[in-house]
Design a protein around this motif. Structure first.
Motif, short mmCIF file in Angstrom:
data_model
loop_
_atom_site.label_atom_id
_atom_site.label_comp_id
_atom_site.label_asym_id
_atom_site.label_seq_id
_atom_site.Cartn_x
_atom_site.Cartn_y
_atom_site.Cartn_z
N LEU A 324 0.79 -1.34 -0.01
CA LEU A 324 -0.10 -0.09 0.02
C LEU A 324 0.73 1.29 0.17
O LEU A 324 1.75 1.39 0.94
CB LEU A 324 -0.97 -0.05 1.30
N ARG A 345 -1.22 -1.18 -4.49
CA ARG A 345 -2.39 -0.46 -4.25
C ARG A 345 -1.82 1.06 -3.67
O ARG A 345 -0.90 1.14 -2.92
CB ARG A 345 -3.24 -1.00 -2.95
N TYR A 364 -8.48 7.55 -5.55
CA TYR A 364 -7.92 8.95 -5.24
C TYR A 364 -8.89 9.51 -4.55
O TYR A 364 -9.98 9.25 -4.55
CB TYR A 364 -7.26 9.66 -6.57
N LEU A 372 -7.41 15.08 6.13
CA LEU A 372 -7.59 13.52 6.15
C LEU A 372 -6.75 12.70 7.14
O LEU A 372 -7.29 11.77 7.52
CB LEU A 372 -7.35 13.15 4.76
N LEU A 376 -7.81 10.01 9.64
CA LEU A 376 -7.69 8.60 9.49
C LEU A 376 -7.01 8.18 10.96
O LEU A 376 -7.37 6.97 11.46
CB LEU A 376 -6.59 8.55 8.51
N ARG A 379 -9.63 7.69 13.53
CA ARG A 379 -10.49 6.63 13.17
C ARG A 379 -9.75 5.30 13.79
O ARG A 379 -10.23 4.62 14.55
CB ARG A 379 -10.76 6.57 11.79
N LEU A 380 -8.32 5.28 13.55
CA LEU A 380 -7.67 4.05 13.81
C LEU A 380 -7.64 3.75 15.37
O LEU A 380 -7.79 2.82 15.96
CB LEU A 380 -6.50 3.94 13.15
N SER B 238 -12.36 7.13 -7.80
CA SER B 238 -12.45 8.31 -7.03
C SER B 238 -13.36 7.90 -5.56
O SER B 238 -14.39 7.25 -5.88
CB SER B 238 -13.16 9.45 -7.67
N ILE B 239 -12.59 8.36 -4.46
CA ILE B 239 -13.43 8.09 -3.19
C ILE B 239 -13.92 9.39 -2.85
O ILE B 239 -13.33 10.25 -2.16
CB ILE B 239 -12.29 7.55 -2.33
N LEU B 243 -15.78 13.70 4.61
CA LEU B 243 -14.33 13.48 5.23
C LEU B 243 -14.19 12.31 6.07
O LEU B 243 -13.25 11.67 5.99
CB LEU B 243 -13.82 14.54 6.27
N GLN B 246 -14.43 9.27 3.86
CA GLN B 246 -12.84 9.07 3.34
C GLN B 246 -12.07 8.43 4.22
O GLN B 246 -11.24 7.62 4.03
CB GLN B 246 -12.58 10.39 2.75
N ALA B 247 -11.99 8.89 5.67
CA ALA B 247 -11.01 8.62 6.48
C ALA B 247 -11.37 7.22 6.89
O ALA B 247 -10.54 6.19 7.17
CB ALA B 247 -11.19 9.33 7.72
N ALA B 248 -12.69 6.64 6.83
CA ALA B 248 -13.06 5.27 7.02
C ALA B 248 -12.52 4.34 5.91
O ALA B 248 -11.94 3.21 6.20
CB ALA B 248 -14.46 5.24 7.37
N TYR B 249 -12.65 4.82 4.72
CA TYR B 249 -12.20 4.07 3.62
C TYR B 249 -10.54 3.81 3.83
O TYR B 249 -10.02 2.69 3.62
CB TYR B 249 -12.39 4.90 2.27
N LEU B 250 -9.93 5.07 3.90
CA LEU B 250 -8.45 4.90 4.32
C LEU B 250 -8.19 3.84 5.28
O LEU B 250 -6.99 3.26 5.17
CB LEU B 250 -7.89 6.17 4.67
N ALA B 251 -8.91 4.14 6.55
CA ALA B 251 -8.53 3.10 7.64
C ALA B 251 -8.66 1.68 7.15
O ALA B 251 -7.81 0.89 7.85
CB ALA B 251 -9.68 3.40 8.85
N ALA B 253 -8.28 0.42 4.46
CA ALA B 253 -6.99 0.07 3.44
C ALA B 253 -5.52 -0.05 4.45
O ALA B 253 -4.90 -1.11 4.11
CB ALA B 253 -6.80 1.10 2.45
N VAL B 254 -5.47 0.76 5.34
CA VAL B 254 -4.33 0.65 6.12
C VAL B 254 -4.65 -0.57 7.00
O VAL B 254 -3.43 -1.33 7.25
CB VAL B 254 -4.21 1.95 7.18
N ARG B 255 -5.59 -1.07 7.77
CA ARG B 255 -5.82 -2.20 8.30
C ARG B 255 -5.59 -3.65 7.50
O ARG B 255 -4.83 -4.28 8.19
CB ARG B 255 -7.13 -2.03 9.00
#
Lengths: 385, 265
Positions: A324, A345, A364, A372, A376, A379-380, B238-239, B243, B246-251, B253-255
């Motif tokens: 990622l 990704r 994107y 953001l 993020l 959230r985590l 496009s996501i 906000l 979008q942050a949840a989507y990123l989270a 992916a990160v997890r």
């Protein structure tokens, strides 16, 4: 090989004597004279400030150049991946015409087995204690020796520190062209088309070496993706000693830790001009740490001195292949994108809805990275435990 | 001894875009600046200069390139020379390196030549070693540190997998990396005097080999077949959303990729 001396022009200054890598020239009676062993390398001709030396004109036309010669770079006895990438490319390029693909290597204690399965017809192995250390002058002399013997149409180097040091020396010896950091190669009318980014990376240029031979290129590691054509047939191995010794004195080698290397990282947070101050870079370094990601950047921040070269992604930095990659505030120049082809990704965040990075990314977000990233992390971390 | 530092004026912005419709290059500005890698080369040359040495800054380029030579003089170079002739236009690496090597001979030769690692416009990192080959000397590239000792220069070089150390006897050529040293700011006094410093100008006829066929476009082994805007593949997905979405989507992916041991996993 008899050099042509113009006694009227020679002042006996000795520039040629100092320039001769083979120690063939000396001064006698106030003029330069040639001893045994001239290889017609032309170093003296180029060094002479008075134009008093000439190489004999080539009596017969040079053997028609054909075939692809690949510089095989070893780390110890392990072939570097970029050398394999070059071999696969050369095999694909040579296939239609059936021209041979050869390898040339310099090293010390390279076993025959290191050259099997590479799909080359000949391996020219310059095995000599001098090559236990990196001696670009001696390595270039070895490659020149091989080029003289084989007259290849093309000579390919990996754009490693070593390849990029040796290749220019060889190119000057044959007064031929050398295109740096190619991203792709193809043949057109028998000529090797050398494709590379130009003008900072937003323009691509196709370069030709029309008449001089060999056509020479260096290619960045990790950018050529040709299918492997394994071959069980062992090549003919020609073992040689160093054609001449090095001028320099090696004083050792300190291997560097590869941990924390962005090239091997699984998760990368990359920043660009969107974080163009020391404070902003520090902020994102903190974010990366909390995310468990390695921090990387585009060239812009390295040029500004905000990020180290070792953490730069792109053509003049490193090719990366993470699971990622989150790219924040990176416009996405060709120079940058050339380094992310291996990423599985890519999620790009940029406030500019027309940022080119959005074409390289799988997903994107048009948005503010300064909102953001904290969102993020909240959230985590807010849902921890 | 004579030390020559080779420098270049590059466009102020290395970023040039191409109009995909017309194929016209869109330059942000015509302003020139010193190639940032070369400021480090000047600094390295100044540090390697000893009592009695002469340090000459050499640049090839149009008349406007005298600006970077004056800057090198302001930093502390003793002499500055501009190699300027229409015959040098359109030079590739081979032709550039030949011209510079000849200019060094015309300046009286040099025991030590220092170059920057690369330029920001050509980006090849090949001119240093190529000019060393023309001069028939060894070249140390990717120099991270340097010390003048024992009739030569001891360098550390960034190589594959680590740092190599070696002693390069003089005469030799160094191509120094940006991390080798931090360039000094010119003193106010020299900065003010730099405008009046005498610059030497070299033309084709100044060179030992003044055959125009050896320089510029004529003397180049490579030629440009075409330039074109890079292909832009289809845009990614496009996501959108808020906000928080979008942050949840990123989270998510990160997890998926985060390594073990993260406190939030």
């Amino acid at each position: 090989m008899a050099l042509i001396f113009d006694a009227a022009r020679c002042t006996g200054c000795g520039a040629c004597v100092r320039a001769c890598p083979f120690g063939v020239l000396s001064l006698a009676g106030g003029h330069a004279v040639e001893g045994e062993g001239c290889r017609a390398c032309g170093a003296c001709v180029r060094a002479c400030p008075h134009g008093a030396l000439e190489l004999p004109k080539k009596a017969a036309p040079a053997k028609k150049a054909a075939g692809f010669l690949v510089f095989l770079q070893f780390e110890g006895t392990k072939l570097l991946p970029v050398s394999l990438e070059l071999l696969h490319a050369a095999q694909a390029l040579a296939a239609p015409s059936g021209e041979p693909v050869w390898g040339v290597a310099v090293g010390h204690g390279l076993p025959d087995g290191a050259f099997t399965g590479l799909g080359i017809s000949q391996a020219w192995v310059y095995d000599d204690p001098v090559f236990a250390s990196f001696c670009p002058d001696a390595a270039a002399a070895a490659v020149c020796d091989c080029v003289r013997a084989l007259s290849p149409a093309a000579l390919l180097f990996g754009a490693t520190p070593e390849g990029r040091s040796i290749a220019p020396l060889v190119a000057v010896a044959f007064e031929t062209g050398l295109t740096a950091d190619c991203t792709s190669l193809y043949l057109d009318g028998g000529l090797l088309v050398q494709v590379r980014p130009a003008f900072g990376g937003n323009v691509m240029a196709e370069i030709l070496t029309r008449t001089a031979r060999p056509q020479m290129v260096t290619v960045r590691p990790g950018v050529l993706h040709y299918p492997a054509k394994p071959s069980a047939r062992p090549p003919r191995i020609l073992r040689r000693a160093a054609p001449y010794p090095t001028a320099l004195r090696p004083l050792g080698f300190a291997p560097q830790e590869q941990t924390g290397d962005i090239a091997g990282a699984k998760f990368l947070l990359a920043i660009g001009n969107g974080a163009a101050s020391k404070e902003q870079v520090a902020l994102f370094r903190g974010y990366a740490e909390r995310l468990g990601a390695a921090l990387a950047s585009s060239r812009a921040l390295v040029e500004k001195g905000l990020m180290p070269l070792s953490e730069q992604i792109g053509l003049s930095g490193k090719a990366v292949a993470p699971e990622l990659l989150i790219a924040c505030g990176i416009s996405g120049s060709v120079q940058f994108c050339a380094g992310i082809g291996g990423a599985k990704r890519i999620i790009a965040i940029n406030s500019d809805p027309n940022a080119p990075i959005f074409s390289a990314a799988h997903e994107y977000i048009v948005g503010d990275m300064y909102e953001l990233l904290p969102a993020l992390l909240e959230r985590l971390e807010g849902t921890a435990g | 001894m004579n030390i020559v530092v080779c420098i270049k004026q590059v466009p102020a912005s290395a970023e040039v875009r191409m109009d995909p419709e017309t194929g016209v290059l869109l330059r942000d500005s015509a302003e020139g600046r010193l190639n940032p890698y070369d400021a480090v080369a000047i600094e390295a040359a100044l540090r390697l200069r000893e009592e009695g040495d002469t340090l000459t800054a050499l640049a090839m380029g149009p008349a406007a390139a005298e600006k970077v030579l004056r800057f090198a003089w302001a930093m502390g170079a003793d002499r500055a020379a501009l190699l300027c002739d229409r015959a040098f236009a359109g030079a590739d690496v081979l032709s550039t390196a030949r011209a510079l090597s000849q200019a060094i001979l015309a300046l009286g030769g040099a025991e030590l030549v220092v170059c920057g690692r690369q330029t920001t416009d050509g980006d090849t990192a090949q001119v240093g070693p190529a000019l060393a080959a023309f001069l028939g000397r060894p070249c140390a590239c990717w120099v991270q540190s340097f010390a003048r000792e024992d009739g030569g220069i001891t360098v550390e070089q960034a190589l594959t997998g680590g740092v190599g150390k070696a002693h390069y006897p003089l005469p030799c050529v160094l191509a120094v990396d940006k991390t080798a040293c931090v360039p000094r700011a010119p003193s106010l006094k020299r900065k003010l005097a730099a405008g009046k410093a005498a610059l030497e100008t070299l033309t084709l006829s100044s060179l030992p080999d003044c055959d125009p066929a050896h320089y510029g476009l004529l003397g180049s082994a490579t030629s440009v077949k075409r330039i074109f805007p890079p292909e832009r593949p289809q845009r990614g997905q496009s996501i959108g959303g808020t906000l928080a979405e979008q942050a949840a989507y990123l989270a998510a992916a990160v997890r998926e990729t985060a390594k073990e041991g993260q406190p939030w996993l």
